[in-house]
Design an enzyme around this catalytic site. Structure first.
Site, mmCIF file in Angstrom:
data_model
loop_
_atom_site.group_PDB
_atom_site.id
_atom_site.type_symbol
_atom_site.label_atom_id
_atom_site.label_comp_id
_atom_site.label_asym_id
_atom_site.label_seq_id
_atom_site.Cartn_x
_atom_site.Cartn_y
_atom_site.Cartn_z
ATOM 1 N N HIS A 72 1.194 -1.026 -0.161
ATOM 2 C CA HIS A 72 -0.137 0.281 -0.254
ATOM 3 C C HIS A 72 0.876 1.061 -0.485
ATOM 4 C CE1 HIS A 72 -3.573 -2.346 1.384
ATOM 5 N NE2 HIS A 72 -2.907 -3.091 1.996
HETATM 6 O O1 RIB Z 1 -4.355 0.297 5.099
HETATM 7 C C1 RIB Z 1 -3.134 0.125 4.755
HETATM 8 C C2 RIB Z 1 -2.045 0.858 5.482
HETATM 9 O O2 RIB Z 1 -2.589 0.292 7.635
HETATM 10 C C3 RIB Z 1 -1.033 0.581 5.386
HETATM 11 O O3 RIB Z 1 0.286 1.991 5.739
HETATM 12 C C4 RIB Z 1 0.025 -0.138 6.767
HETATM 13 O O4 RIB Z 1 1.186 0.010 7.833
HETATM 14 C C5 RIB Z 1 -0.908 0.183 7.568
HETATM 15 O O5 RIB Z 1 -0.589 1.377 8.243
#
Ligand code: RIB
Ligand code: CA
Length: 325
Positions: free
Chosen positions: A243
């Protein structure tokens, strides 16, 4: 593309580690420092992990600041992989980097004010809960003048949530902070699950990290193969998202993405807290100030990520000069 001054606000976090390493291997980015927030793991573990990742990059000039230990209002929740805690010695060896003195919010405030004075605004890549940034904007509203954009990995609009059926984790962990940032008037680029779920990294990609990326690539291989983020039931094919790295790719290669303007907001209380909504057609007669990134070129993003991590495989430890080659 001119050099971009960037702060990464982060809760490392396996995908945070990949994003930070990608940024530090990218000559387009002048990473001014990391502001750390509790999220995936408690603050002390997040700070320790951030220091380990910076040490792994060879860039001991990049400061790490500890920030908010928990959300503004709601009860504290941690990430799905909270049990990771501090990255184990077998993943990332203990380095020599220690956190800088001072609070992360003060770092953000001072950096934004200097940026406003110099006329060269700073970008904040927000890849954890938005608590630090919300605190900076609430306590010192003038800092908005020094922030060019907040590129925030978070939210879910057409996609279902993953921390709850309706909420993405970074927003869910501190919905009040997200609402403050979204309504701050600072240009916000929202990079939601809708888009991050389109680019799935497989075992073969992680092997390329290990084969080409030196110690940094080897560490990412271990982290991503140990904490498997794939979900064939959800995605219908092998692989899992990284992500946070999408925020760095957006800064380097915005041509790999599609985006739309919209009004965005957050449900801050109740059973569905953390739910994010978007008005793409100004049905509510509110100005569409946010940019929502809706699509990513999966192959282009993955190849960019692998290429940048491979720069750690060069003989000399990467630094801003050598990485430009
Ligand atoms: O939903 C994904 C996010 O939540 C990313 O930033 C992961 O590292 C968590 O922080
Ligand atoms: Ca994160």
């Amino acid at each position: 593309m001119s050099l971009q001054k960037v702060i990464i606000d982060t809760d490392p976090g396996v995908d945070d580690a990949a994003a930070i390493l990608m940024a530090l291997a990218s000559p387009e980015i002048d990473l001014l420092g990391l502001s750390v927030v509790a999220g995936n793991v408690p603050l002390s573990d997040a700070v320790a992990n951030a220091c380990k990742v910076v040490d792994l990059s060879g860039r001991d000039d990049v400061p790490v600041y500890a920030g908010a230990p928990g959300p503004l209002v709601r009860d504290q929740v941690f990430g799905k992989y909270a049990r990771i805690g501090p990255f184990g010695h077998d993943f990332v060896t203990d380095g020599n980097i220690m956190p800088a003195g001072g609070h992360a919010v003060d770092f953000i405030v001072c950096t934004a004010r200097e940026a406003a004075a110099s006329g060269e605004k700073v970008t904040i890549c927000a890849i954890g809960p938005l608590t630090n940034i919300a605190l900076a904007l609430m306590q010192h509203p003038d800092v908005a003048r020094g922030i060019g954009q907040i590129v925030s990995m978070g939210g879910a609009f057409a996609a279902l949530g993953h921390r709850t059926p309706w909420a993405e984790f970074n927003v869910y962990a501190d919905p009040h902070a997200a609402e403050i940032v979204y309504r701050s008037g600072v240009p916000v680029v929202v990079m939601p699950l809708d888009m991050t779920f389109q680019a799935l990294f497989t075992q073969r990609h992680f092997e390329r990290f290990a084969e080409q990326g030196g110690p940094a690539g080897a560490a990412l291989f271990k982290l991503f193969t140990t904490f498997d983020r794939s979900d064939v039931d959800r995605f219908g094919r092998p692989g899992g998202p990284i992500h946070d790295a999408t925020t760095i790719a957006w800064l380097i290669r915005p041509d790999l993405f599609k985006s739309r303007k919209a009004t965005v907001g957050v449900q801050v209380t109740g059973f569905t807290k953390g739910y994010t909504y978007a008005d793409f057609h100004q049905k509510m007669n509110l100005a569409a100030k946010a940019t929502i990134v809706t699509d990513v070129d999966e192959e282009g993003f993955i190849n960019l990520m692998v290429e940048r991590i491979s720069r750690y495989g060069r003989v000399a430890p990467p630094d801003a000069q050598s990485l430009g080659g």
